[in-house]
Design a protein around this motif. Structure first.
Motif, PDB file in Angstrom:
ATOM      1  N   LYS A  13      -9.816 -19.825  -1.612  1.00  0.00           N
ATOM      2  CA  LYS A  13     -10.113 -20.360  -0.286  1.00  0.00           C
ATOM      3  C   LYS A  13     -11.602 -20.176  -0.018  1.00  0.00           C
ATOM      4  N   MET A  14     -12.205 -21.170   0.626  1.00  0.00           N
ATOM      5  CA  MET A  14     -13.621 -21.093   0.959  1.00  0.00           C
ATOM      6  C   MET A  14     -13.827 -21.746   2.318  1.00  0.00           C
ATOM      7  N   LYS A  15     -14.480 -21.027   3.224  1.00  0.00           N
ATOM      8  CA  LYS A  15     -14.809 -21.579   4.539  1.00  0.00           C
ATOM      9  C   LYS A  15     -16.242 -21.149   4.861  1.00  0.00           C
ATOM     10  N   GLY A  16     -17.147 -22.098   4.777  1.00  0.00           N
ATOM     11  CA  GLY A  16     -18.553 -21.772   4.982  1.00  0.00           C
ATOM     12  C   GLY A  16     -19.031 -20.845   3.876  1.00  0.00           C
ATOM     13  N   SER A  17     -19.546 -19.693   4.279  1.00  0.00           N
ATOM     14  CA  SER A  17     -20.077 -18.741   3.294  1.00  0.00           C
ATOM     15  C   SER A  17     -19.117 -17.582   3.018  1.00  0.00           C
ATOM     16  N   VAL A  18     -17.857 -17.710   3.445  1.00  0.00           N
ATOM     17  CA  VAL A  18     -16.849 -16.667   3.225  1.00  0.00           C
ATOM     18  C   VAL A  18     -15.699 -17.264   2.414  1.00  0.00           C
ATOM     19  N   GLY A  19     -15.206 -16.483   1.453  1.00  0.00           N
ATOM     20  CA  GLY A  19     -14.111 -16.985   0.635  1.00  0.00           C
ATOM     21  C   GLY A  19     -13.213 -15.872   0.136  1.00  0.00           C
ATOM     22  N   THR A  20     -12.125 -16.281  -0.505  1.00  0.00           N
ATOM     23  CA  THR A  20     -11.209 -15.334  -1.145  1.00  0.00           C
ATOM     24  C   THR A  20     -10.983 -15.801  -2.583  1.00  0.00           C
ATOM     25  N   ALA A  21     -10.613 -14.833  -3.424  1.00  0.00           N
ATOM     26  CA  ALA A  21     -10.397 -15.144  -4.837  1.00  0.00           C
ATOM     27  C   ALA A  21      -9.380 -14.194  -5.436  1.00  0.00           C
ATOM     28  N   ASP A  22      -8.697 -14.677  -6.457  1.00  0.00           N
ATOM     29  CA  ASP A  22      -7.820 -13.850  -7.277  1.00  0.00           C
ATOM     30  C   ASP A  22      -8.584 -13.510  -8.547  1.00  0.00           C
ATOM     31  N   ALA A  23      -8.545 -12.242  -8.944  1.00  0.00           N
ATOM     32  CA  ALA A  23      -9.283 -11.797 -10.122  1.00  0.00           C
ATOM     33  C   ALA A  23      -8.368 -10.998 -11.040  1.00  0.00           C
ATOM     34  N   ILE A  24      -8.488 -11.265 -12.341  1.00  0.00           N
ATOM     35  CA  ILE A  24      -7.652 -10.592 -13.338  1.00  0.00           C
ATOM     36  C   ILE A  24      -8.527 -10.211 -14.534  1.00  0.00           C
ATOM     37  N   ALA A  25      -8.383  -8.963 -14.982  1.00  0.00           N
ATOM     38  CA  ALA A  25      -9.055  -8.487 -16.189  1.00  0.00           C
ATOM     39  C   ALA A  25      -7.982  -8.245 -17.248  1.00  0.00           C
ATOM     40  N   THR A  26      -8.212  -8.780 -18.446  1.00  0.00           N
ATOM     41  CA  THR A  26      -7.250  -8.596 -19.532  1.00  0.00           C
ATOM     42  C   THR A  26      -7.942  -8.051 -20.776  1.00  0.00           C
ATOM     43  N   VAL A  27      -7.163  -7.324 -21.573  1.00  0.00           N
ATOM     44  CA  VAL A  27      -7.595  -6.874 -22.892  1.00  0.00           C
ATOM     45  C   VAL A  27      -6.505  -7.316 -23.862  1.00  0.00           C
ATOM     46  N   GLU A  28      -6.889  -8.102 -24.854  1.00  0.00           N
ATOM     47  CA  GLU A  28      -5.946  -8.646 -25.841  1.00  0.00           C
ATOM     48  C   GLU A  28      -4.757  -9.331 -25.167  1.00  0.00           C
ATOM     49  N   GLY A  29      -5.047 -10.084 -24.102  1.00  0.00           N
ATOM     50  CA  GLY A  29      -4.025 -10.853 -23.407  1.00  0.00           C
ATOM     51  C   GLY A  29      -3.151 -10.069 -22.445  1.00  0.00           C
ATOM     52  N   LYS A  30      -3.352  -8.752 -22.346  1.00  0.00           N
ATOM     53  CA  LYS A  30      -2.564  -7.923 -21.435  1.00  0.00           C
ATOM     54  C   LYS A  30      -3.392  -7.577 -20.212  1.00  0.00           C
TER      55      LYS A  30
END
Length: 147
Positions: free
Chosen positions: A116-133
């Motif tokens: 989601k993005m509204k003007g200069s503020v937004g939200t995001a989903d973030a995921i870190a993986t190692v070897e697909g996990k």
């Protein structure tokens, strides 16, 4: 056959203000402009945080994995024409979960997707993986401000 890097570490440093010892992105694999980024962090025993976290049992701190995800997000945001030359800040971190340890020798793949993005503020989903996990994931609220 080696995969082509979308952005090198030097090009990353041209976009975000982070510098040693707190720049964690080694390169960017791909960017879907204004939407999603995949970046890479190679974890080595030479990282300064391993001196104290933990001697004899080196584990990358969860807070630094979240910081690495945030740096990937900053690259995505600041690579856009709309926010070029600005600075992206973390406004909030929600639903953070850590699922497995990250240790020297691991390669972390970082995914940051703006939801989601509204003007200069937004939200995001973030995921870190190692070897697909999945090793860590969270939701970010971010704010883009002047440099």
């Amino acid at each position: 056959m080696a995969m082509k890097k979308f952005l090198t570490e030097t090009e990353v440093m041209d976009l975000i203000p982070n510098r040693y010892p707190i720049i964690y992105i080694d390169y960017v694999d791909e960017i879907e402009s204004g939407k999603k980024i995949i970046a890479t962090k190679n974890v080595t025993i030479n990282e300064d945080f391993f001196q104290g976290h933990f001697p004899g049992n080196p584990v990358m701190p969860g807070a630094l994995i979240v910081e690495t995800l945030a740096q990937a997000g900053s690259i995505l945001i600041l690579k856009s024409e709309e926010f070029a030359g600005h600075t992206a800040y973390i406004g909030g971190i929600n639903k953070a979960k850590f699922r497995q340890k990250v240790v020297p020798g691991d390669t972390i793949k970082l995914s940051f997707e703006i939801t989601k993005m509204k003007g200069s503020v937004g939200t995001a989903d973030a995921i870190a993986t190692v070897e697909g996990k999945i090793c860590a994931q969270c939701e970010f609220t971010f704010i883009v401000g002047p440099k």
